[in-house]
Write an enzyme that holds these catalytic residues in place. Sequence first.
Site, PDB file in Angstrom:
ATOM      1  N   LEU A 252      50.157  48.157 -26.114  1.00 22.72           N
ATOM      2  CA  LEU A 252      48.724  48.107 -26.687  1.00 22.72           C
ATOM      3  C   LEU A 252      47.487  47.933 -25.468  1.00 22.72           C
ATOM      4  O   LEU A 252      47.697  47.301 -24.394  1.00 22.72           O
ATOM      5  CB  LEU A 252      48.397  47.110 -27.886  1.00 22.72           C
ATOM      6  CG  LEU A 252      49.105  47.369 -29.053  1.00 22.72           C
ATOM      7  CD1 LEU A 252      48.984  46.091 -29.859  1.00 22.72           C
ATOM      8  CD2 LEU A 252      48.914  48.595 -29.632  1.00 22.72           C
TER       9      LEU A 252
ATOM     10  N   LYS B  98      17.944   3.965  22.565  1.00 28.81           N
ATOM     11  CA  LYS B  98      18.755   4.387  23.686  1.00 28.81           C
ATOM     12  C   LYS B  98      17.792   4.203  24.918  1.00 28.81           C
ATOM     13  O   LYS B  98      16.810   4.794  25.147  1.00 28.81           O
ATOM     14  CB  LYS B  98      19.402   5.644  23.300  1.00 28.81           C
ATOM     15  CG  LYS B  98      20.478   5.846  22.252  1.00 28.81           C
ATOM     16  CD  LYS B  98      21.881   4.853  22.544  1.00 28.81           C
ATOM     17  CE  LYS B  98      22.646   4.958  21.434  1.00 28.81           C
ATOM     18  NZ  LYS B  98      23.648   3.969  21.655  1.00 28.81           N
TER      19      LYS B  98
ATOM     20  N   GLU C 228      17.174   4.910  15.978  1.00 32.07           N
ATOM     21  CA  GLU C 228      18.193   4.472  17.142  1.00 32.07           C
ATOM     22  C   GLU C 228      17.607   4.418  18.391  1.00 32.07           C
ATOM     23  O   GLU C 228      16.572   5.266  18.608  1.00 32.07           O
ATOM     24  CB  GLU C 228      19.094   5.578  17.110  1.00 32.07           C
ATOM     25  CG  GLU C 228      20.134   5.476  18.232  1.00 32.07           C
ATOM     26  CD  GLU C 228      21.382   4.642  17.665  1.00 32.07           C
ATOM     27  OE1 GLU C 228      22.083   4.250  18.284  1.00 32.07           O
ATOM     28  OE2 GLU C 228      21.498   4.821  16.374  1.00 32.07           O
TER      29      GLU C 228
ATOM     30  N   CYS D 179      19.150  20.156   4.630  1.00 31.55           N
ATOM     31  CA  CYS D 179      19.514  20.484   3.080  1.00 31.55           C
ATOM     32  C   CYS D 179      21.020  20.320   2.929  1.00 31.55           C
ATOM     33  O   CYS D 179      21.506  20.066   1.914  1.00 31.55           O
ATOM     34  CB  CYS D 179      18.861  21.682   2.766  1.00 31.55           C
ATOM     35  SG  CYS D 179      19.499  23.277   3.636  1.00 31.55           S
ATOM     36  N   CYS D 180      21.961  20.866   3.844  1.00 31.94           N
ATOM     37  CA  CYS D 180      23.344  20.890   3.831  1.00 31.94           C
ATOM     38  C   CYS D 180      23.891  20.232   4.748  1.00 31.94           C
ATOM     39  O   CYS D 180      23.751  19.002   4.808  1.00 31.94           O
ATOM     40  CB  CYS D 180      23.685  22.582   3.808  1.00 31.94           C
ATOM     41  SG  CYS D 180      23.088  23.271   2.309  1.00 31.94           S
TER      42      CYS D 180
ATOM     43  N   HIS E 273      25.473  25.969   5.518  1.00 34.63           N
ATOM     44  CA  HIS E 273      24.694  26.085   4.408  1.00 34.63           C
ATOM     45  C   HIS E 273      25.876  26.171   3.282  1.00 34.63           C
ATOM     46  O   HIS E 273      26.642  27.016   3.491  1.00 34.63           O
ATOM     47  CB  HIS E 273      23.732  27.224   4.290  1.00 34.63           C
ATOM     48  CG  HIS E 273      22.564  26.649   5.057  1.00 34.63           C
ATOM     49  ND1 HIS E 273      21.470  26.079   4.563  1.00 34.63           N
ATOM     50  CD2 HIS E 273      22.197  27.158   6.397  1.00 34.63           C
ATOM     51  CE1 HIS E 273      20.666  25.972   5.738  1.00 34.63           C
ATOM     52  NE2 HIS E 273      21.084  26.408   6.556  1.00 34.63           N
TER      53      HIS E 273
ATOM     54  N   CYS F 287      22.655  27.694  -1.357  1.00 33.37           N
ATOM     55  CA  CYS F 287      21.509  27.067  -0.625  1.00 33.37           C
ATOM     56  C   CYS F 287      20.619  28.335  -0.509  1.00 33.37           C
ATOM     57  O   CYS F 287      20.818  29.242  -0.069  1.00 33.37           O
ATOM     58  CB  CYS F 287      21.936  26.549   0.629  1.00 33.37           C
ATOM     59  SG  CYS F 287      20.405  25.713   1.722  1.00 33.37           S
TER      60      CYS F 287
ATOM     61  N   GLU G 161      16.164  -1.493  15.633  1.00 36.58           N
ATOM     62  CA  GLU G 161      17.144  -0.105  14.814  1.00 36.58           C
ATOM     63  C   GLU G 161      17.388  -0.506  13.525  1.00 36.58           C
ATOM     64  O   GLU G 161      17.367  -1.820  13.170  1.00 36.58           O
ATOM     65  CB  GLU G 161      18.159  -0.184  15.867  1.00 36.58           C
ATOM     66  CG  GLU G 161      18.319   0.276  17.135  1.00 36.58           C
ATOM     67  CD  GLU G 161      19.562   0.431  17.625  1.00 36.58           C
ATOM     68  OE1 GLU G 161      19.798   1.574  18.489  1.00 36.58           O
ATOM     69  OE2 GLU G 161      20.468  -0.249  17.486  1.00 36.58           O
TER      70      GLU G 161
END
Length: 646
Positions: free
Chosen positions: A605, A220, A218, A327-328, A288, A292, A213
């Site tokens: 004014l 399991k 990972e 990406c996010c 996102h 994006c 790992e």
Amino acid sequence: MVSKSNFAPVWVETDYPDQVIGVGEVTLGEHCRKKMSDASKRKAEKNTLVQVACALLNSGGGIIVAMSKNKDYNYTKDGIGQDLEQGFGDLVKPSLIQDHFSYLQQGICLLIFVKTWCAGLANNESTKARICSAESHLYKRSGTSAIQIAPTEAAELQKKKKETKKNRDRQEEPPAKRPHLSSSNQNTEIPNPVKLFCSKEYVRLGETLGFGEDMHVELKSYEGKSFRNRLSENLPKYISAFANTDGGFLLIGVNDQTKKVVGCGKDENPNDIQNEVDKAFQKVIHVHSAHCEKQENCKYTLKVINVSGESDAHCGYVLALEIEKFCCVVFSENPDSWKMDGKKIKSLEAREWLQMMTGTDPVIDQLCQGFEKELSMPAAPPQCKPVYGLKGSARLDALQNTLFPVQTAGINGRPETLCTEMFAKYPNLENIMKPEGDRGVLIMSRSWAVDLDQEKNDEVVFDALLISENSPPTLYTVVQEGKPDLWKHARLTAFQLKQNLVNLGGYTGMICIIPKVLECHSGALIPREIRYSDFNLDVCYPDSYGSPDIEALLRSLVIVLLSFRSCLSDQLGCEFLNLLTAEQFDILHSKYYFEDFRKVFVHGLPGTGKTVIAAQLMRKIKITLHCKTEEILYICENKPLRHFME
């Protein structure tokens, strides 16, 4: 009285001018809670109290009413219970519990007073989150583990994602660190142990992997009959962690200690396994950022590798799941965070939670260079909007000193003309509403309800708000004669004022507004004739509510009374507020009353705020005279301005 049986948190009607949430019967006190035989019941009670406390913290504060199951309960002697205290403490970290919670016992009811949350970033308390949450359900990789991101880290994660968005092309990363299952990249990447293992169709039971790992891998085992449940429960966490960090591989069916293949899902069909993985990716929540360009979900690849034992016996599978960097931001599920939505508790969805958590003031550009910031969003309670004033006009402190000055001693009545008029007409009120030996301001209004955009009650002669340093703020509602519904009107007005001072004006101290109803001629207090109550509770607040910060409270009041929605909000893509000038406020609040004048002319004014005043006047006319929208005629010769006003 409500039933004493357990029920879900509900808004309850009391004489308190506050948000009051009942949570039913709760076992209270450390000794009694330790003796509870049903651990799930104890946990459920804790979770309910934490949920309600979180909602009130995020919505201006309020009161929790819990009825003790143990009838001999004594708060002073027994406390509330260590687990409940820990739940509140975890909710407000790094603040102290006593900074946000106070307690009073009335009979078998324990009242928990909750002060509004405030991040306080303007005071460099950057360890605080913008809003309160029990759990974020956002994960990231930390070494060989998937750890949950603290709510305070959410804004930093979003910031890092934005900074690295231009460099998200996977080919820019070292191939040896970032193996990929896609055959299209096999000719351009250096072979590595993870990739070689994942390319196999079969592996042997007990086979030892040539790698372990790390941040991108990972392992399991998931052996046994609970395979599907474990897959469904745990996959979203690992999807979130890898997607929010740098991508990576989750290999299921391998012992993470020995690195030997043990197999999993022996009796499962590979197509069913694929379906379970697909469900997990559908379950996670993709959020996102506003700008994006990639409005798509997290990408992944699953390879189901057969595991063979002796004599090629089928021993299950190894699931090689590659999760690409997102990406996010990816949540495993919606955060455990709540707010008040009217009289109901609303669970915050991931997108709204992230927007609130990362909320900032608008960027000062050419559209708003003529403004100066008076209230910063990150430094205010969660519901607040940023507030600006015109550059060159009086700042917030100066406005407060001009409109509501505080003397070194005694009570200063404002506005002077209205105070003089009312005290001359009703002389018995002056001594009651101006206590001696105190310091503060008495602020009169023909109707505080109208000032707060609520319907005017025609039975009310006027209202007066007394803010002094040695007692809670008091709202006096002066009436011709006492009627049962006037107490309810006074309580609701006091409640709305308190909420506005916090959620609009940005006041962060412990605050309550005590309503009192007076008969105008005698000055006598009118007692409550009917109790609007689900509980027989006396209106009593902890001592900490009795010493407000007068100047800070009055600055918040200035924002409440002088703020209006900025016409630049739509252009900037976020809502913020502007402040009226002292002269504009004087026109709207101090000189002219609809009962006395049929015509008001405002000269100025271009660009001096005549349209703002017109809009404010029309709103007051509508509320005060109970008009319908179609009963107000607004004539405008400027088409763009007409469009905005519509």
